[in-house]
Design a protein around this motif. Structure first.
Motif, short mmCIF file in Angstrom:
data_model
loop_
_atom_site.label_atom_id
_atom_site.label_comp_id
_atom_site.label_asym_id
_atom_site.label_seq_id
_atom_site.Cartn_x
_atom_site.Cartn_y
_atom_site.Cartn_z
N LEU A 57 26.68 36.54 -11.28
CA LEU A 57 26.90 35.72 -12.24
C LEU A 57 26.16 34.31 -11.97
O LEU A 57 26.05 33.56 -12.96
N SER A 58 25.94 34.16 -10.69
CA SER A 58 24.99 32.96 -10.33
C SER A 58 24.00 32.93 -11.08
O SER A 58 23.33 31.63 -10.94
N VAL A 59 23.24 33.82 -11.18
CA VAL A 59 21.93 33.85 -11.81
C VAL A 59 21.70 33.00 -13.15
O VAL A 59 20.83 32.37 -13.33
N VAL A 60 22.66 33.02 -13.98
CA VAL A 60 22.70 32.71 -15.20
C VAL A 60 23.87 31.32 -15.18
O VAL A 60 24.07 30.82 -16.34
N ALA A 61 24.02 30.71 -14.02
CA ALA A 61 24.80 29.48 -13.93
C ALA A 61 24.11 28.36 -14.11
O ALA A 61 22.79 28.28 -13.83
#
Length: 384
Positions: A191-195
């Motif tokens: 989820l950090s990829v799109v944060a």
């Protein structure tokens, strides 16, 4: 011989459980309480097993025999009917398991391990940001794009410091589900990829060792409360956290042994911490204690004006440092950050220096503590 319906109806309970045998492994258990339960006895891989079918009269003799025949067919196909029934029940339970139920179970499991502040934050974000959006969704049907949406909402509020924790908690909730066997994958990964990009880190300001003599001189000359001066001195000499010192009761100090023992419940890492302390400044605090009658080292007298008590109780050292320094933003943490680099240089080889204690509990013997400050540090000598 095979059972008759009349025999089943007229069966009476006895002091102990007994069985009425039908054919091909089917039997009826009659319990002392009067319950009548259908059971199928079989062997699988050489082990004797028993399958619970249902209770009589909700399942008649004819239906019980049909269930027995179905179980026998499974055995012919190499399937354990008991394990098959457990798997069907688990699948049925998983289908009705929502994210909210799994999250609450995960929360209850972790609460004993968390500090009160962590428990409060986790409950707050679960109830306000995650449960309203995905709480009613079957946990097995949740996809990664569905998790991005509530995270985006928190980002839109500007609370970027909470985003990392929310992603971490989502990841842990689904890991917990994987361990329980209620989900097959963890959709909370990556989820950090799109944060949104985090704000630039702002480190606590601090003073250098070269600036300490000037700061010490200003502390001694400043028009501040006596206990505030003592607090700043002890912060510089012990390199403790401001809250650890401010909330310290007198019972933690051993003036004769020159040791300050902070219990585990007051430490950030939840481990006891032993700090050598200079005797003279602390004895000066002790003399002030007699006139103030305080239970804690820096518990301020109630005769102080309300606005003064607020400064003293919530941050006496902050107030004092701001008045003595030409940098109004200088916090008491500045002394904590100033002390560690020098302590690492001078004392880190000692097995139980404070820095090592904070990450290792193997060296908590008072005699092994490094008591002496570097002899050439005249600025620290002025505080002692």
């Amino acid at each position: 011989m095979p059972l008759l319906d009349t025999t089943i109806r007229t069966a009476k309970p006895k002091d102990k459980l007994y069985r009425l045998i039908d054919a091909n492994g089917l039997c009826l258990e009659v319990t002392p309480s009067g319950s009548k339960l259908w059971r199928y006895r079989y062997r699988f891989n050489g082990s004797a097993k028993m399958l619970a079918i249902c209770a009589y009269p909700s399942v008649t003799l004819l239906k019980a025999r049909q269930s027995r025949d179905e179980a026998r067919q499974m055995l012919i196909d190499g399937i354990d009917p008991g394990e098959q029934k457990k798997a069907a029940k688990q699948a049925q339970r998983v289908e009705g398991l929502t994210f909210e139920k799994l999250a609450r179970e995960w929360f209850a499991y972790n609460t004993p391990r968390w500090a009160d502040s962590t428990t409060y934050k986790a409950k707050l974000y679960l109830e306000n940001d995650l449960t309203p959006d995905i709480g009613a969704r079957p946990v097995k049907a949740i996809t990664r794009p569905e998790l991005v949406e509530p995270v985006r909402k928190v980002e839109a509020r500007g609370t970027l410091n909470a985003i990392g924790k929310i992603r971490q908690w989502l990841h842990q909730i689904f890991r917990y589900g994987l361990a329980k066997g209620v989900v097959d994958t963890n959709p909370a990964t990556d989820l950090s990829v799109v944060a949104a990009p985090p704000k630039a880190a702002r480190h606590h300001p601090h003073v250098t060792f070269a600036e300490l003599p000037e700061l010490v001189a200003k502390i001694e000359a400043a028009n501040i409360h006596t206990l505030t001066r003592h607090a700043i001195r002890l912060l510089a000499l012990t390199a403790s956290r401001p809250s650890e010192l401010r909330q310290a009761p007198w019972t933690e100090f051993d003036l004769d042994a020159a040791l300050w023992t902070i219990p585990a419940e007051r430490m950030k890492a939840r481990r006891p911490h032993i700090v050598p302390h200079p005797a003279r400044p602390l004895r000066s605090c002790a003399s002030s204690k007699k006139s103030l009658g305080a239970m804690s080292l820096f518990c301020w007298h109630q005769s102080s004006a309300p606005h003064e008590r607020k400064h003293r109780e919530q941050g006496a050292s902050s107030h004092g440092l701001r008045r003595t320094s030409d940098r109004p933003w200088l916090p008491p943490y500045a002394e904590y950050l100033t002390g560690w680099p020098r302590a690492q240089q001078e004392l880190d080889r000692a097995p139980a220096c404070p820095r090592r204690q904070r990450r290792d509990t193997r060296h908590l013997q008072p005699r092994s503590l490094c008591r002496a400050a570097p002899g050439n540090d005249a600025s620290l000598g002025q505080l002692n």
